[in-house]
Scaffold this active site. Sequence first.
Site, short mmCIF file in Angstrom:
data_model
loop_
_atom_site.label_atom_id
_atom_site.label_comp_id
_atom_site.label_asym_id
_atom_site.label_seq_id
_atom_site.Cartn_x
_atom_site.Cartn_y
_atom_site.Cartn_z
N ASP A 344 0.87 -1.16 0.00
CA ASP A 344 0.00 0.00 0.00
C ASP A 344 0.91 1.23 0.00
OD1 ASP A 344 -2.34 1.73 0.54
OD2 ASP A 344 -1.43 1.91 2.53
N ASP A 537 -1.68 -0.75 5.91
CA ASP A 537 -1.99 -0.24 7.25
C ASP A 537 -3.43 0.20 7.44
OD1 ASP A 537 -1.93 2.00 5.64
OD2 ASP A 537 -1.01 3.27 7.18
N ASP A 541 -6.98 -1.95 3.27
CA ASP A 541 -5.98 -2.95 2.93
C ASP A 541 -6.34 -4.34 3.47
OD1 ASP A 541 -4.26 -1.04 1.73
OD2 ASP A 541 -3.56 -0.43 3.72
#
Length: 643
Positions: A344, A537, A541
């Site tokens: 991410d 995080d 995600d």
Amino acid sequence: METTHTQKCSGEQGHTHDHGHNHSHGKSPVILFFTGLALFIVALFINEGSLIQNILFISATFLSGYHIILEGIVETIEQSKAKRKFAPNVHILMTLAAFGAIIIGSYEEAALLILIFAAAHFLEEYAEGRSKREITNLLKMNPTEARLIQADGSVKTVDVSQLKIGDNLQVLNGDQIPTDGRILTGATSIDESSINGESIPREKSVGDEVFGSTINGNGTFTMEVTKDSSDTVFAKIVQLVNQSQSNLSKTATKIQQLEPYYVTIVLILVPLFIAAGPFIFNWSWNDSFYRGMVFLISASPCALAASAVPATLSGISNLAKRGVLFKGGSYLANLATIKSVAFDKTGTLTQGKPVVTDFYFLTETNEQDYIDIIIAMEKTANHPLANAILAKFTPAEKLELQVENELGKGLITVFDGATYQLGKPEIFVNTNKQITKHNEQYAKEGKTVVYFAKNQEVIGLIAMMDVPNEHAKPVISYLKSQGIHTTMITGDAELTGQAVGRQIGIDEVVGNVLPENKAAIVQEQQARYGSVAMLGDGVNDAPALVTADIGVAMGDGTDIAIDVADAVLMQNDLTKFSYAHATAKRLDRVVWQNIIFSMFIVILLITLNILGKMDITIGVIAHEGSTLLVILNGLRLLIPTKS
């Protein structure tokens, strides 16, 4: 599809994200194990060969190993039915080995074999734990109340579950938006990072969509409910997490692949060995049966059972001391096999908040004066971009200005008879060529630009960007050196992602990704490269983290990301991921060293048994010696890994 993974004596397991455990025995077997251990210790002090001693050894065998025996028989039957072929496990072999030792009168050896195997079994189970938890943290983030506007204009606080499509709601500054909808009146900025992962809040006005669970900024607005609470984007993320946890297949480890072949071969060879003894070696039937039992005990995988457990626990301990928490040994072991890593962007590869990277004014003569005015204007705003500007610049003179935040015009103030304005480039008409040139350059670099105008003429601009994590580049470089493909997945615009990707040297950037599509991208990576790790995080995600073969959450991330991941990097230190990968590769090497050594000892003992050079005592001593060496080799993983 099977949703749990099967515990192995080797200390490695297939990957599954339900984090369940087929061998979760509860407290009773643990109590019985220690009861059996106590009886075994007591028996050592009883007269050797006495009836009481033998009874204590046999009692220790069955008390400490009843769950081993049960799993050996029951799971062999269940797996054989499921696979429609004979599918034995190591538990059944250990059970037969213990019975064989009892038959030939080696009660102490029988108890010792079971105790060692059961101890390794419980030790691994303790290390693995029960990582699956109810998604309570995620559900806590789900809005529970809403301000419903009544027919008479009054506002009533109601449960979100009572809302219907078409209801009108009031959302105050700082509120959590209760459900998906459309703005009817007002304007604001909304932090949507929990949904799309973007660090910069979105400005919203009449007609724009808003999403449940996102956080309203400093504006107040009314909205119309457009979706049932079960159909919101946030609800779909929860659903995806649940689906991913219940539908992932197991990733078999090397030892798991060896196990059925090993057990089947031994089960075939033992009766053949006993039957062949009198004809090939001229043994008596009693001697042949004795040698057959010694063969079975020699082939019992005591050292093999300890090949991975101590090593894995040592590796986990090593990493835990350095801020990397793994939820199970199988995940650390599988990390060594990854072929691709998906990251991410926001908060993982970047710092997660914008900073001022560039600024430009048409004249340098009054630059500080302009900065003083900009600071005075931004002090009145409650916005991450304002915070970035205030963190960058220092005023020479502190001004107190009356500032208005007008919809479609940005921040406006009057100072010394001139009107000053701060806002997005789209709201300005009169733009100098130099300003436009800089804006285009910064836009190509994926930066967010704010214009500064005097009397409606743009005289400067400030560019901001969520800059890369300081550790991102060396970690990407390490992964490349290991032949591992790297991909950035972001909800930001493609240009923004590409700009960050170029700075850190990442292989591939996928931008404009919706939350529900992140998991699909991970699946596509798995099809292209094989085993894939995902680092993230945010709530958005979570589906991708549970879809990946190894899900790694950043320690400063959301609770749900940490809850569903297989490992957590504390303090958002990306260098710990490369350290973990290096440790996982060490673990893989050590485990295979142990496997090869333990199997060599088995072959050696079997050979000596055939030659008549070994009895039951030598066999047990050799087994325990090899087990001790294997454990000591595994404990080397407590030593820090060289980077």
